[in-house]
Scaffold this motif. Sequence first.
Motif, PDB file in Angstrom:
ATOM      1  N   PHE A 166       1.279  -2.718  -5.725  1.00  0.00           N
ATOM      2  CA  PHE A 166       0.310  -1.649  -5.926  1.00  0.00           C
ATOM      3  C   PHE A 166       0.766  -0.849  -7.139  1.00  0.00           C
ATOM      4  O   PHE A 166       1.907  -0.420  -7.213  1.00  0.00           O
ATOM      5  CB  PHE A 166       0.233  -0.711  -4.722  1.00  0.00           C
ATOM      6  N   SER A 167      -0.125  -0.686  -8.101  1.00  0.00           N
ATOM      7  CA  SER A 167       0.120   0.093  -9.299  1.00  0.00           C
ATOM      8  C   SER A 167      -0.599   1.434  -9.180  1.00  0.00           C
ATOM      9  O   SER A 167      -1.814   1.463  -9.001  1.00  0.00           O
ATOM     10  CB  SER A 167      -0.395  -0.664 -10.524  1.00  0.00           C
ATOM     11  N   PHE A 168       0.148   2.516  -9.242  1.00  0.00           N
ATOM     12  CA  PHE A 168      -0.470   3.841  -9.197  1.00  0.00           C
ATOM     13  C   PHE A 168      -1.387   4.048 -10.392  1.00  0.00           C
ATOM     14  O   PHE A 168      -2.422   4.698 -10.262  1.00  0.00           O
ATOM     15  CB  PHE A 168       0.602   4.932  -9.161  1.00  0.00           C
ATOM     16  N   GLU A 217      -3.153   1.604 -12.048  1.00  0.00           N
ATOM     17  CA  GLU A 217      -4.363   0.836 -11.784  1.00  0.00           C
ATOM     18  C   GLU A 217      -5.185   1.458 -10.656  1.00  0.00           C
ATOM     19  O   GLU A 217      -6.417   1.375 -10.663  1.00  0.00           O
ATOM     20  CB  GLU A 217      -4.022  -0.611 -11.417  1.00  0.00           C
ATOM     21  N   GLY A 218      -4.510   2.091  -9.695  1.00  0.00           N
ATOM     22  CA  GLY A 218      -5.191   2.721  -8.572  1.00  0.00           C
ATOM     23  C   GLY A 218      -5.738   4.107  -8.881  1.00  0.00           C
ATOM     24  O   GLY A 218      -6.304   4.767  -8.021  1.00  0.00           O
ATOM     25  N   SER A 246       0.843  -1.194   0.000  1.00  0.00           N
ATOM     26  CA  SER A 246       0.000   0.000   0.000  1.00  0.00           C
ATOM     27  C   SER A 246       0.880   1.246   0.000  1.00  0.00           C
ATOM     28  O   SER A 246       1.830   1.339   0.785  1.00  0.00           O
ATOM     29  CB  SER A 246      -0.904   0.032   1.232  1.00  0.00           C
TER      30      SER A 246
END
Length: 70
Positions: free
Chosen positions: A62-64, A66-67, A26
């Motif tokens: 976590f992909s920025f 994709e997020g 995260s």
Amino acid sequence: EIFKIAILANSASIIIAHNHPSGNPSPSREDIEFTKKIVSAWKLLDIEVLDHIVVGDDEKYFSFKEGGLI
């Protein structure tokens, strides 16, 4: 150093990645602020940041992009 390598390679885009030793991918508040600043800086050089990926344990990430943070 990152800027130097990308410029010397005539890069049109980059992907940034780092790991979290805690294993939790995260993004921290600092990760989010850093990403905002670095995306702005790269825009000045006309180099696109495609994604910023934070790697954790057990193939978690976590992909920025994709997020929705890039």
